[in-house]
Motif scaffolding. Structure first.
Motif, PDB file in Angstrom:
ATOM      1  N   GLU A   1       0.831  -1.213   0.000  1.00 51.32           N
ATOM      2  CA  GLU A   1       0.000   0.000   0.000  1.00 51.32           C
ATOM      3  C   GLU A   1       0.859   1.254   0.000  1.00 51.32           C
ATOM      4  N   ALA A   2       1.895   1.245   0.841  1.00 53.23           N
ATOM      5  CA  ALA A   2       2.723   2.453   0.963  1.00 53.23           C
ATOM      6  C   ALA A   2       3.299   2.835  -0.398  1.00 53.23           C
ATOM      7  N   PHE A   3       3.737   1.844  -1.165  1.00 48.47           N
ATOM      8  CA  PHE A   3       4.345   2.145  -2.461  1.00 48.47           C
ATOM      9  C   PHE A   3       3.302   2.533  -3.511  1.00 48.47           C
ATOM     10  N   VAL A   4       2.251   1.721  -3.638  1.00 48.45           N
ATOM     11  CA  VAL A   4       1.264   1.980  -4.711  1.00 48.45           C
ATOM     12  C   VAL A   4       0.559   3.313  -4.481  1.00 48.45           C
ATOM     13  N   MET A   5       0.194   3.592  -3.231  1.00 50.35           N
ATOM     14  CA  MET A   5      -0.546   4.825  -2.956  1.00 50.35           C
ATOM     15  C   MET A   5       0.316   6.048  -3.249  1.00 50.35           C
ATOM     16  N   ARG A   6       1.605   5.848  -3.234  1.00 48.76           N
ATOM     17  CA  ARG A   6       2.493   6.979  -3.501  1.00 48.76           C
ATOM     18  C   ARG A   6       2.811   7.083  -4.998  1.00 48.76           C
ATOM     19  N   ALA A   7       3.325   5.987  -5.582  1.00 45.45           N
ATOM     20  CA  ALA A   7       3.797   6.035  -6.966  1.00 45.45           C
ATOM     21  C   ALA A   7       2.635   6.183  -7.954  1.00 45.45           C
TER      22      ALA A   7
ATOM     23  N   SER B   1     -12.489   2.516  -2.740  1.00 45.45           N
ATOM     24  CA  SER B   1     -12.213   1.405  -3.628  1.00 45.45           C
ATOM     25  C   SER B   1     -12.911   0.125  -3.136  1.00 45.45           C
ATOM     26  N   GLU B   2     -12.844  -0.103  -1.833  1.00 48.29           N
ATOM     27  CA  GLU B   2     -13.488  -1.296  -1.262  1.00 48.29           C
ATOM     28  C   GLU B   2     -15.001  -1.232  -1.487  1.00 48.29           C
ATOM     29  N   MET B   3     -15.558  -0.028  -1.332  1.00 48.71           N
ATOM     30  CA  MET B   3     -17.002   0.122  -1.558  1.00 48.71           C
ATOM     31  C   MET B   3     -17.345  -0.224  -3.009  1.00 48.71           C
ATOM     32  N   SER B   4     -16.531   0.257  -3.945  1.00 47.26           N
ATOM     33  CA  SER B   4     -16.918   0.013  -5.337  1.00 47.26           C
ATOM     34  C   SER B   4     -16.767  -1.462  -5.707  1.00 47.26           C
ATOM     35  N   PHE B   5     -15.770  -2.147  -5.149  1.00 47.68           N
ATOM     36  CA  PHE B   5     -15.671  -3.591  -5.408  1.00 47.68           C
ATOM     37  C   PHE B   5     -16.826  -4.341  -4.718  1.00 47.68           C
ATOM     38  N   ASN B   6     -17.269  -3.870  -3.566  1.00 48.88           N
ATOM     39  CA  ASN B   6     -18.407  -4.516  -2.916  1.00 48.88           C
ATOM     40  C   ASN B   6     -19.703  -4.259  -3.681  1.00 48.88           C
ATOM     41  N   ARG B   7     -19.812  -3.063  -4.272  1.00 46.89           N
ATOM     42  CA  ARG B   7     -21.034  -2.725  -5.002  1.00 46.89           C
ATOM     43  C   ARG B   7     -21.228  -3.566  -6.256  1.00 46.89           C
ATOM     44  N   ALA B   8     -20.180  -4.213  -6.715  1.00 39.65           N
ATOM     45  CA  ALA B   8     -20.326  -5.093  -7.877  1.00 39.65           C
ATOM     46  C   ALA B   8     -20.976  -6.422  -7.484  1.00 39.65           C
ATOM     47  N   GLY B   9     -21.148  -6.641  -6.187  1.00 38.38           N
ATOM     48  CA  GLY B   9     -21.762  -7.885  -5.721  1.00 38.38           C
ATOM     49  C   GLY B   9     -23.190  -7.640  -5.247  1.00 38.38           C
ATOM     50  N   PRO B  10     -23.735  -8.585  -4.477  1.00 41.90           N
ATOM     51  CA  PRO B  10     -25.134  -8.466  -4.031  1.00 41.90           C
ATOM     52  C   PRO B  10     -25.289  -7.439  -2.905  1.00 41.90           C
ATOM     53  N   PHE B  11     -26.533  -7.199  -2.521  1.00 41.73           N
ATOM     54  CA  PHE B  11     -26.800  -6.254  -1.421  1.00 41.73           C
ATOM     55  C   PHE B  11     -26.583  -6.985  -0.099  1.00 41.73           C
ATOM     56  N   ASN B  12     -25.366  -7.337   0.212  1.00 46.30           N
ATOM     57  CA  ASN B  12     -25.115  -8.083   1.458  1.00 46.30           C
ATOM     58  C   ASN B  12     -24.527  -7.156   2.529  1.00 46.30           C
TER      59      ASN B  12
ATOM     60  N   ALA C   1      -9.660   0.845 -10.420  1.00 45.74           N
ATOM     61  CA  ALA C   1      -9.147  -0.369 -11.075  1.00 45.74           C
ATOM     62  C   ALA C   1      -7.669  -0.573 -10.802  1.00 45.74           C
ATOM     63  N   GLY C   2      -6.967   0.530 -10.494  1.00 45.60           N
ATOM     64  CA  GLY C   2      -5.514   0.425 -10.442  1.00 45.60           C
ATOM     65  C   GLY C   2      -4.898   0.364  -9.066  1.00 45.60           C
ATOM     66  N   THR C   3      -5.672   0.611  -8.023  1.00 43.28           N
ATOM     67  CA  THR C   3      -5.059   0.706  -6.701  1.00 43.28           C
ATOM     68  C   THR C   3      -5.061  -0.640  -5.972  1.00 43.28           C
ATOM     69  N   ASP C   4      -6.243  -1.092  -5.567  1.00 39.10           N
ATOM     70  CA  ASP C   4      -6.312  -2.314  -4.750  1.00 39.10           C
ATOM     71  C   ASP C   4      -5.875  -3.565  -5.492  1.00 39.10           C
TER      72      ASP C   4
ATOM     73  N   GLN D   1     -15.967  -8.344  -4.819  1.00 41.21           N
ATOM     74  CA  GLN D   1     -15.438  -8.564  -6.171  1.00 41.21           C
ATOM     75  C   GLN D   1     -13.907  -8.508  -6.227  1.00 41.21           C
ATOM     76  N   LEU D   2     -13.263  -8.564  -5.062  1.00 44.23           N
ATOM     77  CA  LEU D   2     -11.802  -8.464  -5.056  1.00 44.23           C
ATOM     78  C   LEU D   2     -11.228  -9.459  -4.067  1.00 44.23           C
ATOM     79  N   ARG D   3     -10.158 -10.119  -4.485  1.00 47.71           N
ATOM     80  CA  ARG D   3      -9.465 -11.026  -3.554  1.00 47.71           C
ATOM     81  C   ARG D   3      -8.194 -10.308  -3.127  1.00 47.71           C
ATOM     82  N   THR D   4      -8.035 -10.115  -1.832  1.00 45.11           N
ATOM     83  CA  THR D   4      -6.840  -9.407  -1.365  1.00 45.11           C
ATOM     84  C   THR D   4      -6.502  -9.783   0.069  1.00 45.11           C
ATOM     85  N   LEU D   5      -5.243  -9.571   0.419  1.00 41.84           N
ATOM     86  CA  LEU D   5      -4.820  -9.812   1.792  1.00 41.84           C
ATOM     87  C   LEU D   5      -5.162  -8.598   2.648  1.00 41.84           C
ATOM     88  N   ASP D   6      -5.456  -8.864   3.900  1.00 40.81           N
ATOM     89  CA  ASP D   6      -5.712  -7.771   4.834  1.00 40.81           C
ATOM     90  C   ASP D   6      -4.423  -7.434   5.582  1.00 40.81           C
ATOM     91  N   ARG D   7      -3.738  -8.495   6.013  1.00 48.13           N
ATOM     92  CA  ARG D   7      -2.470  -8.316   6.736  1.00 48.13           C
ATOM     93  C   ARG D   7      -1.507  -9.412   6.317  1.00 48.13           C
TER      94      ARG D   7
END
Ligand code: HEM
Length: 402
Positions: free
Chosen positions: A146-152, A170-181, A240-243, A388-394
């Motif tokens: 995150e530190a690198f991508v958010m900067r560069a 970004s997390e909201m928009s990836f969640n909005r591509a799925g159901p109303f959960n 599309a480019g951050t997370d 709609q996104l697979r990612t690590l949290d920690r």
């Protein structure tokens, strides 16, 4: 007219909800069922189709005449009441609209332009890597990827991207591509305080002069992009480019830290971080699923699909398809041919930022590898559930400087 489907040729049904939190946290049992059951399945909880096998995934993404993106790349059809929203100005357009817009954006982030960003990316990567080397124990997601991508990436895009705000949006928009959960509702709440900032941040006046964002606004002002497109295109690039890139870098770090043999390969030749990144996003696709909509009754994998129905392409499953990959569950950066994965999609909507993502990954991974004697896991990694996104949290890591 209601389409007529012969049930003998209709795809088999799968009664798993791919958006259940446990499935999102570990989608591999679901991927395996999807791959085993057939070339196309009908996901019972939503009445939509899904493909996981490499061949059919490629076919759906490459055939806009049968599988349109204009119904939205999420679960629901954005043209229909209840889920109506304006289409994403690049990804959710069909030709000829898509062709013209993509051409302008590709011109702004052309291979020659992206190659010119290398020196500055290397400098930024060196600073981020030095910081984690000083810490020794660090979180590979927050403090490195995150530190690198958010900067560069923010700098080249020309958009101010405060970390918390950008990640919430970004997390909201990836969640909005799925159901109303519940995931979607919670992320909408978390992003609410940042919506005004977000609207302001993509305006023409907010862009760093000469940046990608500023050039998109110039293109609109000069009539090369349709009126009102530049702000939307900037939003698309932020989302599309951050997370996605953070996720891919996180996956590569995870695999290098857990397997000393793979680490030894990149240590012996740090240029091989490029192979590590490709293999990482084959092995664990950041993009969970991308939908299309059938334009008519179509045949796919020997099955008849109803017209006007959503079909989800599960790219993470395609990366584990044993028909396409030998021992698909094994991470092996020596795998050949690397680069044939579908993690960046394929066809006319294939990822427009893939060169950028590859350059970012190469710079930050190389900066770390070339300064470190060893890299190890310092605890179990945690995953983040996003529709709609697979990612690590920690990703707790321990590094030893060279
Ligand atoms: C590892 C990082 C990335 C991954 C895994 C990824 C994945 C993808 C995938 C799978 C698609 C196709 C979606 C579909 O067909 O429905 C796509 C499209 C796209 N990506 Fe990426 N992406 C990444 C990084 C980026 C970056 C850095 C940018 C920023 C420029 C970007 C911008 C786009 C755009 C604008 C599209 C739509 C292209 C079109 O419709 O013509 N992506 N990406």
């Amino acid at each position: 007219m209601t389409p007529t489907i012969d049930t003998a040729t209709a795809p088999p049904e799968l009664d798993i909800d791919p958006y259940d939190t446990p499935v999102l946290l570990d989608p591999h049992p679901f991927y395996r069922r999807l791959l085993e059951l057939g070339p196309v399945v009908r996901l019972k909880p939503y009445g939509v189709y899904a493909v996981g096998r490499h061949q059919e995934a490629q076919q759906v993404l490459s055939d806009p005449e049968c599988f349109t993106a204009s119904g939205g790349v999420g679960l629901f059809d954005i043209r229909k009441p209840g889920e109506h929203r304006p289409p994403n100005p690049i990804l959710e357009k069909d030709p000829p609209d898509h062709t013209g817009i993509r051409k302008v954006v590709v011109g702004i982030v052309s291979p020659a332009v992206v190659r010119g960003w290398r020196a500055q990316f290397e400098q930024e990567a060196a600073e981020v890597a030095d910081d984690v080397l000083e810490r020794r124990d660090f979180d590979g997601v927050e403090q490195l990827a995150e530190a690198f991508v958010m900067r560069a990436f923010a700098r080249v895009l020309g958009v101010e991207m405060p970390r918390q705000a950008t990640l919430a949006i970004s997390e909201m928009s990836f969640n909005r591509a799925g159901p109303f959960n519940a995931l979607r509702a919670a992320s909408e709440q978390r992003a609410a305080p940042y919506m005004d900032w977000y609207a302001d941040s993509v305006r023409r006046g907010a862009m760093r002069p000469g940046s990608v964002g500023a050039q998109l606004h110039d293109a609109e002002a000069e009539g090369r992009l349709p009126p009102g497109t530049a702000e939307g295109a900037c939003r698309v690039l932020v989302r599309a480019g951050t997370d996605t890139t953070i996720a891919g870098i996180g996956f590569a770090l995870h695999q290098l830290a857990r397997d000393p043999a793979q680490w030894a390969l990149v240590k012996a030749d740090p240029n091989r971080v490029r192979d590590a990144f490709e293999e990482a996003i084959r092995h664990e696709s950041p993009s969970y699923t991308n939908f299309r909509t059938t334009t008519r009754e179509v045949m796919l994998g020997g099955h008849v699909l109803a017209a006007d129905t959503k079909i989800g392409v599960f790219l993470g499953a395609a990366g584990r398809d044993p028909r396409a990959w030998e021992e698909p569950d094994r991470f092996d950066l020596q795998r050949r041919p690397a680069g044939n994965h579908l993690a960046f999609g394929t066809g006319m909507h294939s990822c427009l930022g893939q060169m950028i993502a590859r350059l970012e990954a190469e710079c930050i991974l190389k900066a770390l590898v070339s300064r470190s004697a060893s890299l190890q896991l310092d605890g179990p990694p945690a995953w983040r559930a996003i529709n709609q996104l697979r990612t690590l949290d920690r990703l707790p890591l321990r590094v030893t400087p060279e």
